[in-house]
Design an enzyme around this catalytic site. Sequence first.
Site, PDB file in Angstrom:
ATOM      1  N   GLU A 154       9.962 -18.486 -28.369  1.00  0.00           N
ATOM      2  CA  GLU A 154       9.487 -17.170 -28.815  1.00  0.00           C
ATOM      3  C   GLU A 154       7.970 -17.095 -28.712  1.00  0.00           C
ATOM      4  O   GLU A 154       7.291 -18.118 -28.657  1.00  0.00           O
ATOM      5  CB  GLU A 154       9.889 -16.925 -30.277  1.00  0.00           C
ATOM      6  N   LYS A 156       4.254 -16.878 -29.910  1.00  0.00           N
ATOM      7  CA  LYS A 156       3.469 -17.329 -31.079  1.00  0.00           C
ATOM      8  C   LYS A 156       2.370 -16.296 -31.279  1.00  0.00           C
ATOM      9  O   LYS A 156       1.465 -16.161 -30.456  1.00  0.00           O
ATOM     10  CB  LYS A 156       2.870 -18.707 -30.816  1.00  0.00           C
ATOM     11  N   ARG A 161       1.756 -13.979 -41.815  1.00  0.00           N
ATOM     12  CA  ARG A 161       3.144 -14.334 -42.111  1.00  0.00           C
ATOM     13  C   ARG A 161       3.659 -13.451 -43.240  1.00  0.00           C
ATOM     14  O   ARG A 161       2.984 -13.257 -44.268  1.00  0.00           O
ATOM     15  CB  ARG A 161       3.198 -15.810 -42.532  1.00  0.00           C
ATOM     16  N   GLU A 205       6.186 -12.135 -38.760  1.00  0.00           N
ATOM     17  CA  GLU A 205       4.746 -11.907 -38.695  1.00  0.00           C
ATOM     18  C   GLU A 205       4.509 -10.404 -38.680  1.00  0.00           C
ATOM     19  O   GLU A 205       5.372  -9.628 -38.246  1.00  0.00           O
ATOM     20  CB  GLU A 205       4.157 -12.505 -37.412  1.00  0.00           C
ATOM     21  N   PHE A 243      11.404 -13.137 -36.978  1.00  0.00           N
ATOM     22  CA  PHE A 243      11.953 -14.247 -36.201  1.00  0.00           C
ATOM     23  C   PHE A 243      13.016 -15.050 -36.942  1.00  0.00           C
ATOM     24  O   PHE A 243      13.548 -16.016 -36.400  1.00  0.00           O
ATOM     25  CB  PHE A 243      10.850 -15.186 -35.707  1.00  0.00           C
ATOM     26  N   ARG A 312       8.929 -29.639 -40.681  1.00  0.00           N
ATOM     27  CA  ARG A 312      10.101 -30.505 -40.660  1.00  0.00           C
ATOM     28  C   ARG A 312      10.293 -31.138 -39.289  1.00  0.00           C
ATOM     29  O   ARG A 312      11.181 -30.787 -38.521  1.00  0.00           O
ATOM     30  CB  ARG A 312      11.361 -29.739 -41.067  1.00  0.00           C
ATOM     31  N   LYS A 318       4.796 -25.510 -32.166  1.00  0.00           N
ATOM     32  CA  LYS A 318       3.952 -24.437 -31.636  1.00  0.00           C
ATOM     33  C   LYS A 318       3.151 -24.962 -30.456  1.00  0.00           C
ATOM     34  O   LYS A 318       2.644 -26.086 -30.461  1.00  0.00           O
ATOM     35  CB  LYS A 318       3.018 -23.890 -32.723  1.00  0.00           C
TER      36      LYS A 318
END
Length: 448
Positions: A154, A156, A161, A205, A243, A312, A318
């Site tokens: 996707e 960035k 956020r 976002e 997202f 995680r 990214k």
Amino acid sequence: MGWRTLRDLLGRCAPEPTLTVAEVDALLGEVAATSGSGSASRRSELLSGLLSRATQGEQDFLLRLLTGELRQGALEGVMIEAIASATDVPGDLVRRAVMISGDLATTAAAAAGGGQGALRAFHLELGRPVRPMLASPADSLDQAVDGIAHPIVEYKMDGARIQVHRDGDDVHVYTRTLRDITRHAAELADLVRGLPCTSVVLDGETLALTDDGRPRPFQETMARFGSTRQEQVEALLLRPYFFDCLHLDGVDLLDAPLHRRREALHRVAGEHVIPGEAAPADAATLLESSLDAGHEGLMVKDPDTPYAAGRRGRAWLKVKPSHTLDLVVLAAEWGHGRRTGYLSNLHLGARDPDGGEPIMVGKTFKGLTDELLAWQTRHFPELERRSDDWTVHMRPELVVEIELDGVQTSTRYPGGVALRFARVLRYREDKDAADADTVDDVRALRRD
């Protein structure tokens, strides 16, 4: 009670320790509950009395405790592992409960009283924001997609956020730090209120766009969240790009794999889903498309992973064409030449993953505009710890985004590395020092 106010209350200290934990707790509770006319004077009186009964070591402890600078190593990650160890429950279960409840103490009490069963009973509640899942940096696009059979790729985006909760007509919009900004983002609330569902929790976002649809500077988007001027609200309309979907019409999806959450997302958010593809044939073309549209790069996600707060591992990565780090400003030096009279050269620190003071990894004055120099000179003295003729040393609270070409081994700074061609991009008003990149993140960029 600000840092300077507390420092001014320090006077003579007690020769011997007499204070108890219970006394201090009760007095601080009284300070917190004091409000109304004369409350500032009463708080100062209470704290002055407390500090006068404290030894020098106790005064130091209390001052750092009250200003958030205790830094004795009990970071949230450490405490989560401690709860897991003390109650003999899996760490992932504790992390999940903290993500949902937002409170370590509540989670610890549940683990101690009911073990795994009590922790599994934690569930998402509409109107109570969930701590966000974060992405780790990747060295390259090839490295990001390697090992994921069918990656989701996707855009960035360089936006703010948001997490949006809807329960019927009741809608709330939260920031990355879980602050409720609904009153500053009425168009987002109205949009979500019109989606084809009864209840939903969306992660995404939001950006302010130019007339030709390109993203405005990050600072302009963030300005919306503090603005009450109608003309600014109208000039900077926010566009959401969702997202993830954490809940839809009574069904919690936190523990579902991303591909299932994404199916729900497309059903409910439609045209407001962030641009991207599942298992794209040419991720490099998608990266180029994102950059051409004025965005930062790409996100690469493992479709089989659940939603989990924090970074995680390789679940979300990214990819940016150049490296950026979020670092803590430790100090600033007075400038020379045309920068005489301005605080300029920044001392930059990375977060200590063990909870200590940020660790210095470099300096830079590049990228500082005249506007930023003036702002630093006005604002930095408010964060002063100490100063000399050349440098103002600051409390480690401000986070700045730094663009760099790489990292090299160096004995010059305590972190053992130095930043190559570092330059200031912007100050991250949406982050605090706990969100900064760690010294391990910085060292991972080393190539020598």
